[in-house]
Design a protein around this motif. Structure first.
Motif, short mmCIF file in Angstrom:
data_model
loop_
_atom_site.label_atom_id
_atom_site.label_comp_id
_atom_site.label_asym_id
_atom_site.label_seq_id
_atom_site.Cartn_x
_atom_site.Cartn_y
_atom_site.Cartn_z
N ALA A 416 0.81 -1.22 0.00
CA ALA A 416 0.00 0.00 0.00
C ALA A 416 0.84 1.27 0.00
N GLY A 417 2.15 1.11 0.00
CA GLY A 417 3.04 2.27 -0.01
C GLY A 417 3.41 2.77 1.36
N ARG A 418 2.93 2.10 2.41
CA ARG A 418 3.27 2.54 3.78
C ARG A 418 4.66 2.08 4.16
N ALA A 419 5.35 2.90 4.93
CA ALA A 419 6.72 2.58 5.32
C ALA A 419 6.74 1.38 6.26
N THR A 420 7.64 0.45 6.01
CA THR A 420 7.85 -0.68 6.89
C THR A 420 8.85 -0.28 7.98
N GLU A 421 9.05 -1.18 8.94
CA GLU A 421 10.06 -0.90 9.96
C GLU A 421 11.43 -0.77 9.32
N ARG A 422 11.66 -1.59 8.31
CA ARG A 422 12.92 -1.50 7.57
C ARG A 422 13.04 -0.14 6.87
N GLY A 423 11.93 0.33 6.30
CA GLY A 423 11.94 1.62 5.64
C GLY A 423 12.24 2.75 6.60
N LEU A 424 11.69 2.69 7.80
CA LEU A 424 11.97 3.71 8.80
C LEU A 424 13.46 3.76 9.13
N ARG A 425 14.05 2.56 9.23
CA ARG A 425 15.49 2.51 9.54
C ARG A 425 16.31 3.07 8.37
N LEU A 426 15.92 2.72 7.16
CA LEU A 426 16.63 3.23 5.99
C LEU A 426 16.56 4.76 5.92
N ALA A 427 15.41 5.32 6.25
CA ALA A 427 15.24 6.77 6.18
C ALA A 427 16.14 7.49 7.18
N ARG A 428 16.49 6.79 8.27
CA ARG A 428 17.29 7.44 9.32
C ARG A 428 18.78 7.26 9.14
N LEU A 429 19.18 6.55 8.08
CA LEU A 429 20.61 6.33 7.86
C LEU A 429 21.30 7.55 7.26
N GLY A 430 20.53 8.47 6.72
CA GLY A 430 21.16 9.61 6.06
C GLY A 430 21.80 9.23 4.75
N LEU A 431 21.24 8.23 4.07
CA LEU A 431 21.74 7.73 2.80
C LEU A 431 20.60 7.63 1.81
N HIS A 432 20.95 7.58 0.52
CA HIS A 432 19.94 7.21 -0.46
C HIS A 432 19.46 5.80 -0.11
N PRO A 433 18.16 5.53 -0.26
CA PRO A 433 17.66 4.19 0.11
C PRO A 433 18.41 3.03 -0.54
N ARG A 434 18.87 3.21 -1.75
CA ARG A 434 19.64 2.14 -2.39
C ARG A 434 20.90 1.82 -1.60
N SER A 503 18.99 -6.03 13.05
CA SER A 503 18.87 -7.48 12.96
C SER A 503 17.75 -7.95 12.07
N HIS A 504 17.04 -7.03 11.42
CA HIS A 504 15.94 -7.45 10.59
C HIS A 504 16.45 -8.19 9.36
N PRO A 505 15.68 -9.17 8.86
CA PRO A 505 16.15 -9.91 7.69
C PRO A 505 16.20 -9.03 6.47
N PRO A 506 17.04 -9.41 5.52
CA PRO A 506 17.12 -8.63 4.29
C PRO A 506 15.83 -8.70 3.50
N ALA A 507 15.68 -7.78 2.59
CA ALA A 507 14.44 -7.69 1.81
C ALA A 507 14.27 -8.91 0.93
N ARG A 508 13.03 -9.41 0.84
CA ARG A 508 12.67 -10.46 -0.10
C ARG A 508 11.93 -9.78 -1.23
N ASP A 509 12.69 -9.09 -2.03
CA ASP A 509 12.05 -8.17 -2.95
C ASP A 509 11.96 -8.73 -4.36
N SER A 510 11.20 -8.03 -5.15
CA SER A 510 11.02 -8.43 -6.54
C SER A 510 11.78 -7.54 -7.50
N LEU A 511 12.13 -6.35 -7.05
CA LEU A 511 12.91 -5.43 -7.89
C LEU A 511 13.44 -4.36 -6.95
N PRO A 512 14.71 -4.10 -6.99
CA PRO A 512 15.71 -4.52 -7.96
C PRO A 512 16.61 -5.65 -7.48
#
Length: 848
Positions: A416-434, A503-512
């Motif tokens: 649905a486009g909502r931020a996951t817990e992983r997304g919240l952590r990524l946003a706080r790293l001060g890096l591009h999400p990639r 400690s969260h598991p890596p993404a089980r993503d479809s792209l990229p």
């Protein structure tokens, strides 16, 4: 001790009462103040109550650049007679100098965004000043939208000030709920404009490329300015590379020092530029010197007229900085640097007539940049589509969709486009999400230290002299003693700490690319581990060597430079690439060598195995193909291909090579021409038999023969004439009139039945011996169209051409008769052909 003499000299002081009234009455304000008036230094001190007037407040000032944030804090501390960190401190990425009792904190807009994500209320902050908002950086626009949301929903007492020297004041006022606009009149000194265009045409900028001829011209203008004017010279150039080239062309200038100022410059150099100097100076700077910084001693500005802005090349899937013409607003800002302390001059390296054609303001980053980081910020804020955010310009829909695809792929947002817990952590790293994804997901495989090292290299592109091999660049940074290496080490420490304990598991993503990287895929030593980190950051840019270039998973081709250590590698992961002038391929600026196993691991979402049936090399090719995006990994022949796929391949062949692949008997060719003639002159219900029309109706005229075909040879056995017969208007009964309206042959007065040539549907041709038409008063017609008659000699050679036989008998026949009568004496040549008897024979036959 507060330096009141310096504070009282700042013109913005006169605007402070109006600003105070605006904030008391409305809570928001737009402050427009020319360069050098003190909006960056005096205003925050006054708002914080540090000048002995007004209540004590905690003020956060957001600057677009680290160098500006540090400089502003140092300047304010100097005005107060204190050290940085006492009453005034600063926080930039990887560096914080803020004491317990600080009332003014200068931060970068990126730091402010991270702080808002952690604490939406900004507890303890009374006023936020968004400085240099005219530059329209994406972080600044986002921070403004978030702050307005906070004020509207959580903290109506939070005061907001949008400050700039040149801006769309009305637009910002509307954005901040009808905020009052407070203008400070500047006491800036007059600046003379000197137009100094190149004497010879120069090529416009393209990508990162700037015509060397322009840089040579800029260097000559700097020398001219030194000769014609007193004081220091500040020269604006688009990037670090251009600064280095111009510095090299200037060489030694005797008693004049040449300084290079940009975001990568050592802190000592930046500090030296901002301090008074005993010797005359030439300061070569990027746009970091446009705003918030006063370079003392500057009386002359040399403006190259160029700037760097982010762009996304959607065709190649690349995002990078590109060189553009600087806007009029940037030109005013730059010129203002020359008039801060005394009358000055600006040398503009373009013609005056060009100035009016420049854009008024810089392109808003939200319109042209990669929006992945913005989309993650919006999702973490609770507004995935950014529809509820107060933005001067809405984000483009296509760019937001692409950003959401990436975020979904790396597990940063849900379906649905909502931020996951992983997304919240990524946003706080001060890096591009990639890069955040690469840091978190590779740490367990290559180790947290090495992951941080590689990501730190990717977050700030290393100097060009480090080379294009990422692993080699890493070794150079480790042993390097330059300013970049120092910043890199500090960033490594920050990233290592930021990634610890995740400690969260890596993404089980479809792209990229899924990151279930158990074990050490492709672990071929340090180079392999470096490559894995890069591949996880840019999985769609994993590329395989292919015919002298590299083919990326995304389908983009890229080339490495001559002498590159990457040449000869079977696989690479491209971290940085650009688009050279006049080249169809991208050019690799930074990449890491990987192997196929790493490529498959990092870009696993792109792995696809399917049956491919298509037309190639003149026939149907059927095979089972395993691909990594656009990269073909393995193939094997497919014996029993799907009938539908075969049919599509055959149609592809017909489109590529034409309907000539079918069997066209002479009768079929004639039928098609007759139908084309009727379609042109009669219209419906006669069918259109042009190539495009026949392709569109292939189901009607080529089935079932096409459905049974499997290869090119089968097409050659299909009778095209029989197929065309299916298109005749049988249902209406008109098909029976084909021979009436467009007969194959037509009777002529001699009794012969002559074939009509329908090769030109505009006017078919009847080729007949002249004597066979004696006595015919008008040209023969079919479907009301007069035939173009080719009158032949007794030997069958063309003698005349006419579409008006009566006119020919009257005017043209005499000349033909005179020419041919002696050559063919045995054939009749009457003086009045319109009244003569037609014949196929000679005079002798006629007498018998």
């Amino acid at each position: 001790m507060i330096r009141y003499d310096a504070l009282d000299a700042l013109p913005v002081r006169g605007a402070l009462p109006g600003l105070d009234d605006a904030l008391k009455g409305h809570g928001t304000a737009v402050l427009v103040a020319p360069p050098g008036t003190g909006k960056t230094t005096l205003v925050p001190l006054a708002l914080a109550g540090l000048l002995g007037e007004g209540p004590a407040r905690r003020v956060v000032v957001a600057e677009p650049r680290r160098i500006a944030a540090r400089a502003a804090a140092r300047r304010m501390a100097w005005l107060l007679g204190e050290k940085v960190g006492d009453s005034v401190g600063y926080t930039v990425r990887g560096e914080r100098v803020v004491g317990r009792h600080a009332r003014v904190e200068v931060v970068t807009t990126g730091v402010l965004l991270q702080r808002l994500q952690r604490d939406q209320e900004l507890a303890g902050v009374d006023v936020v000043v968004l400085d240099e908002c005219h530059e329209r950086h994406l972080d600044a626009d986002t921070a403004a939208a978030f702050l307005w949301d906070v004020r509207e929903t959580l903290r109506p007492e939070l005061r907001l000030v949008a400050a700039s020297a040149t801006t769309d004041a009305d637009g910002w006022a509307r954005l901040l709920g009808g905020a009052p606009v407070v203008e400070a009149t500047g006491a800036a000194f007059p600046v003379e404009v000197v137009w100094a265009p190149p004497t010879r045409p120069v090529r416009p900028p393209h990508g990162m490329r700037v015509d060397p001829a322009l840089l040579t011209h800029v260097a000559s203008v700097v020398r001219r300015a030194l000769a014609e004017r007193a004081g220091d010279v500040l020269c604006f150039l688009p990037g670090v590379g251009e600064i280095a080239r111009v510095a090299g062309q200037l060489g030694a200038l005797g008693e004049v020092d040449v300084l290079q100022v940009h975001g990568r410059a050592p802190a000592a150099v930046q500090d030296a530029v901002l301090a008074p100097a005993a010797r005359r100076r030439v300061v070569l700077a990027t746009s970091v010197a446009e705003s918030s910084l006063t370079v003392p001693g500057v009386r002359v500005v040399v403006d190259s007229g160029l700037a760097r802005e982010p762009r996304v090349d959607h065709a190649r899937g690349l995002s990078a900085l590109t060189t553009v013409r600087a806007s009029q607003a940037a030109g005013r800002q730059r010129a203002g640097r020359a008039g801060r302390e005394a009358p000055g001059a600006v040398y503009r390296c373009w013609a005056e007539v060009e100035d009016a054609r420049l854009p008024r303001f810089p392109a808003p980053e939200i319109k042209v940049a990669d929006l992945t980081a913005f989309a993650l910020q919006a999702a973490c804020w609770g507004d995935p589509g950014a529809a509820g955010l107060a933005l001067l310009d809405p984000p483009p829909g296509g760019a937001m969709a692409a950003a959401r695809d990436v975020l979904t792929a790396i597990g940063a947002v849900d379906s649905a486009g909502r931020a996951t817990e992983r997304g919240l952590r990524l946003a706080r790293l001060g890096l591009h999400p990639r890069l955040g994804r690469a840091l978190l997901d590779s740490a367990a495989v290559v180790g947290g230290e090495r992951a941080a090292e590689v990501v730190a290299l990717l977050s700030e592109e290393p100097p060009r002299e480090y080379g294009d091999d990422l692993a080699a660049a890493l070794r150079t940074a480790r042993r390097g003693g330059d300013a970049y290496a120092g910043r890199w080490r500090a960033e490594v420490r920050r990233l290592r700490a930021a990634a610890t304990g995740f400690s969260h598991p890596p993404a089980r993503d479809s792209l990229p690319g899924r990151t279930d990287v158990g074990g050490r895929p492709g672990d071929t030593g340090e180079d392999g581990r470096v490559g894995l980190v890069a591949a996880l950051a840019f999985p769609e840019r994993v590329a395989r060597a292919d015919g002298g270039s590299f083919l990326m998973v995304s389908g983009t081709r890229a080339e490495v430079g001559d002498g590159s250590g990457l040449r000869g590698a079977p696989w690479i992961a491209v971290a940085v690439a650009d688009r050279p002038v006049g080249k169809g391929h991208a050019r690799v600026r930074l990449a890491a060598v990987v192997d196929e196993e790493v490529a498959r691991t990092a870009a696993r979402a792109f792995v696809d195995e399917r049956d491919e049936v298509h037309w190639a090399d003149g026939d149907v090719v059927a095979r089972r193909v395993e691909r990594l995006g656009a990269v073909e990994l393995a193939t094997r022949p497919l014996k029993k291909a799907d009938t539908g796929l075969v049919r599509e391949a055959l149609l592809e062949g017909l489109r590529q090579e034409g309907l000539g692949l079918l069997r066209w008997s002479p009768e079929a060719v004639v039928l098609r021409r007759r139908l084309a003639f009727l379609r042109l002159h009669v219209g419906e219900p006669w069918p259109d038999v042009g190539d495009d029309a026949l392709y569109a109706r292939v189901d009607e005229w080529l089935e079932p023969e096409l459905g049974r075909a499997r290869r090119r040879a089968d097409l050659a056995r299909i009778d095209a004439g029989e197929g065309l017969g299916r298109l005749l208007p049988w249902a209406s009964g008109e098909a029976g009139r084909l021979d009436e309206l467009a007969p194959e042959r037509i009777a002529v007065p001699s009794g012969s039945r002559i074939r009509i040539d329908y090769g030109n549907p505009e006017q078919p041709v009847l080729a007949v011996k002249l004597q066979e038409l004696f006595g015919l008063q008008e040209s023969p017609r079919v479907a009301g169209v007069p035939l173009l008659v080719h009158l032949l000699s007794p030997a069958g050679r063309p003698a005349a051409v006419t579409a008006d036989l009566a006119s020919f008998w009257k005017d043209g026949y005499k000349g033909v008769r005179a020419e041919l009568r002696g050559r063919y004496p045995k054939h009749p040549w009457p003086e009045d052909p319109a009244a003569a008897e037609p014949t196929r024979h000679t005079n002798a036959r006629l007498r018998r």
